[in-house]
Design an enzyme around this catalytic site. Structure first.
Site, mmCIF file in Angstrom:
data_model
loop_
_atom_site.group_PDB
_atom_site.id
_atom_site.type_symbol
_atom_site.label_atom_id
_atom_site.label_comp_id
_atom_site.label_asym_id
_atom_site.label_seq_id
_atom_site.Cartn_x
_atom_site.Cartn_y
_atom_site.Cartn_z
ATOM 1 N N HIS A 92 -6.053 0.369 2.710
ATOM 2 C CA HIS A 92 -4.943 0.827 3.559
ATOM 3 C C HIS A 92 -4.786 2.355 3.521
ATOM 4 C CE1 HIS A 92 -2.962 -2.602 5.344
ATOM 5 N NE2 HIS A 92 -2.827 -3.242 4.196
ATOM 6 N N HIS B 13 -8.130 -4.188 -1.106
ATOM 7 C CA HIS B 13 -7.340 -4.296 0.127
ATOM 8 C C HIS B 13 -6.300 -3.170 0.209
ATOM 9 C CE1 HIS B 13 -5.283 -6.483 3.441
ATOM 10 N NE2 HIS B 13 -4.220 -5.895 2.921
ATOM 11 N N GLU B 14 -5.509 -3.039 -0.840
ATOM 12 C CA GLU B 14 -4.438 -2.020 -0.794
ATOM 13 C C GLU B 14 -5.029 -0.611 -0.743
ATOM 14 O OE1 GLU B 14 -1.842 -3.314 0.052
ATOM 15 O OE2 GLU B 14 -2.170 -5.344 -0.680
ATOM 16 N N TYR C 224 -4.478 -10.654 10.041
ATOM 17 C CA TYR C 224 -5.414 -10.415 8.940
ATOM 18 C C TYR C 224 -6.809 -10.962 9.257
ATOM 19 C CZ TYR C 224 -1.546 -9.160 5.783
ATOM 20 O OH TYR C 224 -0.475 -8.541 5.195
ATOM 21 N N GLU D 206 -3.644 -4.532 9.483
ATOM 22 C CA GLU D 206 -4.109 -5.536 8.511
ATOM 23 C C GLU D 206 -5.512 -6.071 8.791
ATOM 24 O OE1 GLU D 206 -2.795 -5.888 5.706
ATOM 25 O OE2 GLU D 206 -0.811 -5.023 6.036
ATOM 26 N N GLU E 241 0.789 -1.228 0.000
ATOM 27 C CA GLU E 241 0.000 0.000 0.000
ATOM 28 C C GLU E 241 0.823 1.281 0.000
ATOM 29 O OE1 GLU E 241 0.384 -2.260 2.412
ATOM 30 O OE2 GLU E 241 0.299 -1.395 4.418
ATOM 31 N N ASP F 130 8.508 -9.576 10.964
ATOM 32 C CA ASP F 130 7.900 -10.429 9.939
ATOM 33 C C ASP F 130 7.236 -11.670 10.570
ATOM 34 O OD1 ASP F 130 7.564 -10.396 7.102
ATOM 35 O OD2 ASP F 130 8.745 -12.237 7.028
HETATM 36 N N1 BES Z 1 1.041 -4.403 3.816
HETATM 37 C C1 BES Z 1 0.817 -5.688 3.298
HETATM 38 C C2 BES Z 1 2.063 -6.361 2.814
HETATM 39 C C3 BES Z 1 3.097 -6.538 3.905
HETATM 40 C C4 BES Z 1 2.764 -7.050 5.127
HETATM 41 C C5 BES Z 1 4.393 -6.185 3.653
HETATM 42 C C6 BES Z 1 3.738 -7.187 6.087
HETATM 43 C C7 BES Z 1 5.367 -6.340 4.628
HETATM 44 C C8 BES Z 1 5.034 -6.831 5.849
HETATM 45 C C9 BES Z 1 -0.201 -5.670 2.154
HETATM 46 O O1 BES Z 1 -1.214 -4.740 2.325
HETATM 47 C C10 BES Z 1 -0.882 -7.001 2.123
HETATM 48 O O2 BES Z 1 -1.519 -7.333 3.098
HETATM 49 N N2 BES Z 1 -0.770 -7.728 1.032
HETATM 50 C C11 BES Z 1 -1.461 -8.988 0.873
HETATM 51 C C12 BES Z 1 -2.740 -8.714 0.140
HETATM 52 C C13 BES Z 1 -3.880 -9.605 0.471
HETATM 53 C C14 BES Z 1 -4.198 -9.705 1.929
HETATM 54 C C15 BES Z 1 -5.119 -9.154 -0.298
HETATM 55 C C16 BES Z 1 -0.566 -9.892 0.045
HETATM 56 O O3 BES Z 1 0.445 -9.425 -0.462
HETATM 57 O O4 BES Z 1 -0.844 -11.064 -0.081
HETATM 58 ZN ZN ZN Z 2 -2.509 -5.308 3.882
#
Ligand code: BES
Ligand code: ZN
Length: 628
Positions: free
Chosen positions: A324, A320-321, A406, A343, A296, A398
């Site tokens: 954010h 989703h993005e 989520y 999330e 995002e 991480d």
């Molecule tokens: N912000 C996250 C990606 C992220 C999370 C990067 C933690 C680094 C650390 C992004 O918004 C996300 O949740 N992406 C998901 C999308 C899905 C839930 C629709 C993905 O990449 O799978």
């Molecule tokens: Zn996300």
């Protein structure tokens, strides 16, 4: 001498890294370094209670030959406690010079490097100092950055680079106070090869220029994890008044079609959650090595090309993005222990958007698929990691980026929606975003706010909600809502009729199935299904050739486990081509399950690893026991 002077001198005394000017002649006796963490965020060395940054002026050159970014980061800051030291986070940055706003060079020192955390950079300041300029070079191995050669791009003619800063990788390419609790505005000037376009999480150019120098502005305050840069052979296509998409030329038309609903999504989101605060909303389609589905980055969401299915069927990810832009970018988790506040809220908002766009029967299917992911995660993780509020001190943030944040987060908010109704919940959230615009929030502040504006008004009902249990305890409370779907029930009956032999495969009515039904169908295939049945499915539905990567990924995983070897070549191709961690982990896990020695998995991994971002290799190196 105040505490920060002591700290500064004690780290100087380590002599870990050079420092300049007069401080060098003045070193006290060596003593052990005392690392002081910010008590509100254990993943930064910076001390916002003493001095915090407010604006970044970034002047950079991107060199594809050496894979080095050479830059000067000038940080404006507020000196809160009249400190003589401001602290930044860095990982493997080669600091060449630090000057103060009076133009004078100043002393600096670098503390010990720790795993995941990198090192503190201590810069000496005076009580008059309002800004410091740090000149440096990033390392070719910078964890945020992936450098791709032309063969790794769609067009195969030009190299490409992109950054991924969340959670704590911004410090690998910019010295910064790398905490979500520190927000700043920025502007940047970036020089890149003249055949490439540079884009950032800021105001962006829409075409290349002859100089290769691009300027950017981000006038709304953001945390460092939203700093982003991408450089490649990119073109812009408009999607609406304030929406558009950047992609490599060969992928632009497909991208314009795929993301054609973006402007409408922004309108829906604004109706639900309040005004969009970031002016434009553009998308950037990255090469398939991008480790996430989407990121995002403000004004410019980064997305994987694996959601280009040709039929707009995977665009919940855009919802989703986009969501954010409220939950996360506008109201930000105060530290990574509160990650669910980013999330979980965003998944909830995403499904509210999809509910408006495609109907409740559609968003309910997403929720059911999410509940299956959650059920798996609840059995897969150690119990203590299944709480919403995490304790990640000393660990890589991480580790907390799981479906607990989520999906358990989503189910918690859905429980409140069941109790109070859609309308009241929507109004509550809209107010919540207005009241916390451009601010941070901790879980505890949220509970207080929730009680004040929603749950505290009925003292009999309050305990029944089990809010504290949801947040501080492991597992899933009994009042978790249950979603049902007629569309999924039909999938279930068809599956049963076919596996019982009552139906021929071509009697299954699939004409009106969305991706969700296909995913449900594939997830629910019985473990006992024979290889012949897999062949039958493949013949009827051409799964191995599917252009829908969500469907393909689950099909390949199931096929590996069922030893349906017709997919072998496709598995290898997919793992080499795609770097999205969410797809890679289950596929490598499946390969390990059928061959625990992991020879085949390692054979593929060695070919594929150069295509992966550090986010993915961190996880997969561990899974495959790979050390380099
Ligand atoms: N912000 C996250 C990606 C992220 C999370 C990067 C933690 C680094 C650390 C992004 O918004 C996300 O949740 N992406 C998901 C999308 C899905 C839930 C629709 C993905 O990449 O799978
Ligand atoms: Zn996300």
């Amino acid at each position: 001498m105040n505490k920060s002077i002591l700290l500064f001198l004690s780290v100087l005394s380590l002599g870990v890294v050079s420092c300049s000017t007069s401080t060098e002649t003045n070193k006290p006796k060596p003593q052990e370094e005392v690392v002081i963490y910010d008590s509100t965020d254990f993943h930064t060395y910076s001390q916002k209670k003493d001095a915090y940054v407010t604006h970044l002026n970034w002047d950079a050159q991107v060199d594809f030959e050496t894979q080095i970014i050479t830059a000067t980061a000038t940080w404006d800051f507020i000196n809160v406690s009249d400190t003589d030291t401001i602290v930044f986070d860095i990982v493997d940055l080669n600091i060449t010079k630090v000057t103060l706003d009076n133009g004078q060079e100043t002393g600096y020192s670098i503390g010990q490097t720790k795993a995941h955390m990198g090192a503190p950079l201590y810069v000496a300041i005076t009580s008059e100092t309002k800004s410091v300029s740090i000149s440096y070079e990033s390392a070719p191995t910078a964890g945020a950055v992936l450098w791709l050669n032309s063969q790794q791009t769609y067009g195969k003619k030009h190299p490409f680079m992109f950054t991924q800063s969340e959670a704590i990788l911004a410090r690998t390419w910019i010295p910064c106070q790398d905490s979500p609790g520190v927000k700043f505005t920025y502007n940047a000037k970036v020089k890149v090869p003249t055949d490439l376009l540079a884009l950032m999480s800021a105001t962006n150019p829409q075409e290349k220029n002859e100089t290769g120098v691009y300027e950017f502005e981000m006038n709304q305050p953001i945390p460092s994890y939203l700093l982003a840069l991408a450089v490649g052979d990119l073109e812009f296509g408009s999607l609406g008044d304030r929406t558009g998409v950047y992609a490599e030329p060969g992928q632009l038309d497909a991208s314009i079609y795929e993301f054609g609903e973006t402007e409408k999504m922004v309108q829906i989101a604004e109706e639900l959650f309040g005004e969009y605060a970031w002016e434009r909303y553009d998308l950037l389609v990255l090469p398939p090595s991008f480790p996430f589905g989407g990121m995002e980055n403000p004004r410019l969401t980064f997305v994987t090309p694996t959601i280009i299915a040709g039929d707009r069927s995977l665009t919940a990810l855009i919802a989703h993005e986009l969501a954010h832009s409220w939950s996360g970018n506008l109201v930000t988790n105060a530290n990574w222990n509160d990650f669910w506040m980013n999330e979980g809220f965003t998944v909830y908002l995403e499904r509210r958007i999809m509910d408006s766009l495609n109907g409740t029967d559609y968003s309910d299917m997403l929720s059911i698929l999410g509940s299956q992911d959650l059920a798996f995660t609840l059995t897969d993780l150690p119990k203590e990691d299944t709480r919403l509020k995490l304790e990640l001190k000393g660990r890589n943030p991480d580790d907390g980026m799981t479906d607990i944040a989520y999906e358990k987060g989503f189910f918690f908010l859905s429980m409140l929606k069941e109790e109070y109704g859609k309308k009241r919940m929507d109004n509550f959230l809209k107010q919540y975003f207005t009241d916390h615009t451009f601010k941070n929030i901790t879980t505890e502040e949220f509970i207080t706010y929730l009680d004040r504006h929603l749950t505290g008004q009925d003292s009999l009902k309050r305990p029944k909600l089990m809010i504290e249990k949801w947040i501080y305890e492991s597992g899933l409370p009994q009042n978790a809502p249950e979603f049902t779907s007629e569309r999924f029930q039909r999938v279930g009956s068809s599956m049963k009729a076919w596996t019982d032999g009552a139906f021929e495969i071509d009697e299954i009515e699939v004409a009106d199935w969305s991706t969700n039904e296909w995913l449900q169908f594939l997830r629910k295939l019985p473990d006992t299904l024979s290889v012949n049945k897999y062949a039958e499915l493949d013949k009827a539905f051409h799964f191995t050739q599917s252009g829908n990567n969500e469907i393909l990924a689950i099909w390949l995983e199931k096929s590996i486990l069922a030893k349906y070897t017709k997919v072998d070549a496709k598995v290898e191709e997919f793992l080499i081509h795609v770097g999205r961690r969410k797809f890679l982990t289950p596929l490598y896990r499946a390969l390990l399950e059928v061959d625990p020695k992991g020879k085949h998995a390692m054979y593929i991994y060695m070919k594929a690893r150069p295509n992966y971002h550090s986010v993915s290799t961190e996880t997969l190196d561990k899974l495959l026991n790979y050390s380099h």
